[in-house]
Design a protein around this motif. Structure first.
Motif, PDB file in Angstrom:
ATOM      1  N   SER A  48      -4.506  -5.202   5.032  1.00  0.00           N
ATOM      2  CA  SER A  48      -4.754  -5.322   3.802  1.00  0.00           C
ATOM      3  C   SER A  48      -2.963  -6.625   4.031  1.00  0.00           C
ATOM      4  CB  SER A  48      -4.643  -4.919   3.055  1.00  0.00           C
ATOM      5  OG  SER A  48      -2.890  -3.981   2.530  1.00  0.00           O
ATOM      6  N   VAL A  49      -1.461  -6.125   4.537  1.00  0.00           N
ATOM      7  CA  VAL A  49      -0.840  -7.008   4.382  1.00  0.00           C
ATOM      8  C   VAL A  49      -0.488  -8.106   5.432  1.00  0.00           C
ATOM      9  CG1 VAL A  49       1.474  -6.737   4.703  1.00  0.00           C
ATOM     10  CG2 VAL A  49       0.519  -5.023   3.482  1.00  0.00           C
ATOM     11  N   THR A  50      -1.954  -7.920   6.505  1.00  0.00           N
ATOM     12  CA  THR A  50      -1.425  -9.209   7.572  1.00  0.00           C
ATOM     13  C   THR A  50      -2.348  -9.925   7.165  1.00  0.00           C
ATOM     14  OG1 THR A  50      -0.473  -7.348   9.124  1.00  0.00           O
ATOM     15  CG2 THR A  50      -1.970  -9.864  10.245  1.00  0.00           C
ATOM     16  N   ASP A  81      -3.220   1.102  10.865  1.00  0.00           N
ATOM     17  CA  ASP A  81      -1.769   1.314  10.747  1.00  0.00           C
ATOM     18  C   ASP A  81      -1.291   1.331   9.301  1.00  0.00           C
ATOM     19  OD1 ASP A  81       1.159   0.625  10.304  1.00  0.00           O
ATOM     20  OD2 ASP A  81       0.423  -1.287  12.431  1.00  0.00           O
ATOM     21  N   HIS A  82      -0.347   2.570   9.232  1.00  0.00           N
ATOM     22  CA  HIS A  82       0.228   3.063   7.776  1.00  0.00           C
ATOM     23  C   HIS A  82       1.329   2.243   7.811  1.00  0.00           C
ATOM     24  CE1 HIS A  82      -1.384   7.399   7.839  1.00  0.00           C
ATOM     25  NE2 HIS A  82      -2.308   6.655   8.431  1.00  0.00           N
ATOM     26  N   THR A  83       2.075   1.738   8.180  1.00  0.00           N
ATOM     27  CA  THR A  83       3.545   0.436   8.320  1.00  0.00           C
ATOM     28  C   THR A  83       2.834  -0.267   7.604  1.00  0.00           C
ATOM     29  OG1 THR A  83       4.411   2.009   9.353  1.00  0.00           O
ATOM     30  CG2 THR A  83       5.656   0.067   9.090  1.00  0.00           C
ATOM     31  N   VAL A  84       1.756  -1.203   8.415  1.00  0.00           N
ATOM     32  CA  VAL A  84       1.808  -2.571   7.767  1.00  0.00           C
ATOM     33  C   VAL A  84       0.190  -2.243   8.298  1.00  0.00           C
ATOM     34  CG1 VAL A  84       2.014  -5.137   8.409  1.00  0.00           C
ATOM     35  CG2 VAL A  84       3.662  -3.350   9.018  1.00  0.00           C
ATOM     36  N   PRO A 138       0.746  -1.414   0.354  1.00  0.00           N
ATOM     37  CA  PRO A 138       0.078  -0.015   0.258  1.00  0.00           C
ATOM     38  C   PRO A 138       0.650   1.309   0.114  1.00  0.00           C
ATOM     39  CG  PRO A 138      -1.211  -1.266   1.585  1.00  0.00           C
ATOM     40  CD  PRO A 138       0.383  -2.200   1.236  1.00  0.00           C
ATOM     41  N   LEU A 139       0.110   1.945  -1.004  1.00  0.00           N
ATOM     42  CA  LEU A 139       0.933   3.718  -0.529  1.00  0.00           C
ATOM     43  C   LEU A 139       1.452   3.906   0.854  1.00  0.00           C
ATOM     44  CD1 LEU A 139      -1.551   5.833  -3.301  1.00  0.00           C
ATOM     45  CD2 LEU A 139       1.001   4.492  -3.669  1.00  0.00           C
TER      46      LEU A 139
END
Length: 276
Positions: free
Chosen positions: A226-228, A220-223, A129-130
């Motif tokens: 969607s990443v999790t 969460d901006h860093t993770v 993500p951006l």
């Protein structure tokens, strides 16, 4: 009459070791409140730093050269050596890149169980993500940071970690816990899907590993969440326990900000459900 006990206010009869693993830009001492809570719950806890970290926040800030150029494999081997000295396999609780390290060690059957909180992207996870790119820009803007330690500014920390708390609390967390972080793990994670031997690869197909809990944060901006959730899909070929819990209103600072106790309590409850 005794007062009602909270969901995590219980004690174990045997002191199972718990190893806390921090991520980039936070010192190991940021786990101190968790250490106390888990000790009260009957666990034997410790929170060692990464290779090159100083014993204190101040010592780490004073010697960034010692922190730089340590990659994922260095950190995994560092914690594996600590685990070798324990009387039994520990429960691992890791945040951010510490969550990736915890997953790697669990996949290597070095841990009894693991909880990965807002864990960094492992090999096979595709969405970038951006907001995650913006959060890690302080490292990627200079290729030389591959071999350096990089510090965040207070403004960068607020975006990457503390976007759901007040500016005052964000500044307090920044002042209290932040240290320089090696750039190498981020470069390794960024190129993981192009490297068949990437250190960001986790044995997600291990059928006999202990249970794993993935924790996601909705803001969460860093993770990003969607990443999790993409990480969870990587475990679809394993029948070992793999659970996910999402805190919809929390951000990357969820282990250190004023809402940490809710997250820690959820972890204790999950461990109890796993008979750990």
């Amino acid at each position: 009459m005794r007062p009602a006990r909270s969901a995590y206010d219980w004690r174990r009869s045997v002191a199972t070791p718990v190893l806390f693993i921090h991520g980039l830009w936070l010192h190991a001492s940021s786990w101190e409140p968790w250490n106390r809570l888990f000790t009260e719950a009957g666990y034997e806890t410790q929170a060692p730093g990464w290779p090159g970290d100083g014993d204190t926040v101040e010592a780490s800030r004073a010697n960034p050269a010692a922190i730089g150029d340590h990659g994922i494999d260095d950190v995994v081997e560092h914690y594996a050596a600590i685990i070798e000295q324990l009387p039994e396999a520990p429960i691992l609780i890791g945040h951010s890149f510490g969550g990736m390290i915890a997953q790697k060690l669990l996949g290597q059957d070095r841990a009894r169980a693991a909880i990965a909180i807002d864990a960094a992207q492992i090999k096979g996870v595709l969405p970038v993500p951006l907001s995650a790119l913006k959060a890690t820009l302080p490292v990627f803007r200079n290729p030389a940071n591959l071999h350096r330690a990089v510090s965040l500014t207070a403004e960068q920390f607020r975006f990457a970690f503390a976007n759901t708390v007040s500016e005052e609390e964000s500044q307090q967390l920044f002042d209290q816990w932040t240290i320089p972080a090696p750039g190498k793990p981020l470069f390794e994670a960024a190129t993981a899907n192009f490297n068949p031997h990437s250190p960001a690869k986790v044995d997600t197909g291990n059928q006999t590993r202990g249970p794993l809990l993935l924790i996601a944060s909705g803001k969460d901006h860093t993770v990003p969440e969607s990443v999790t959730r993409a990480t969870l899909k990587q475990y679809r070929h394993s029948e070992a326990v793999t659970d996910i819990i999402t805190f919809a209103d929390k951000a990357h600072s969820l282990t250190i900000d004023s809402g940490w106790r809710e997250v820690a309590g959820t972890c204790l409850t999950w461990l109890k459900e796993q008979n750990l």
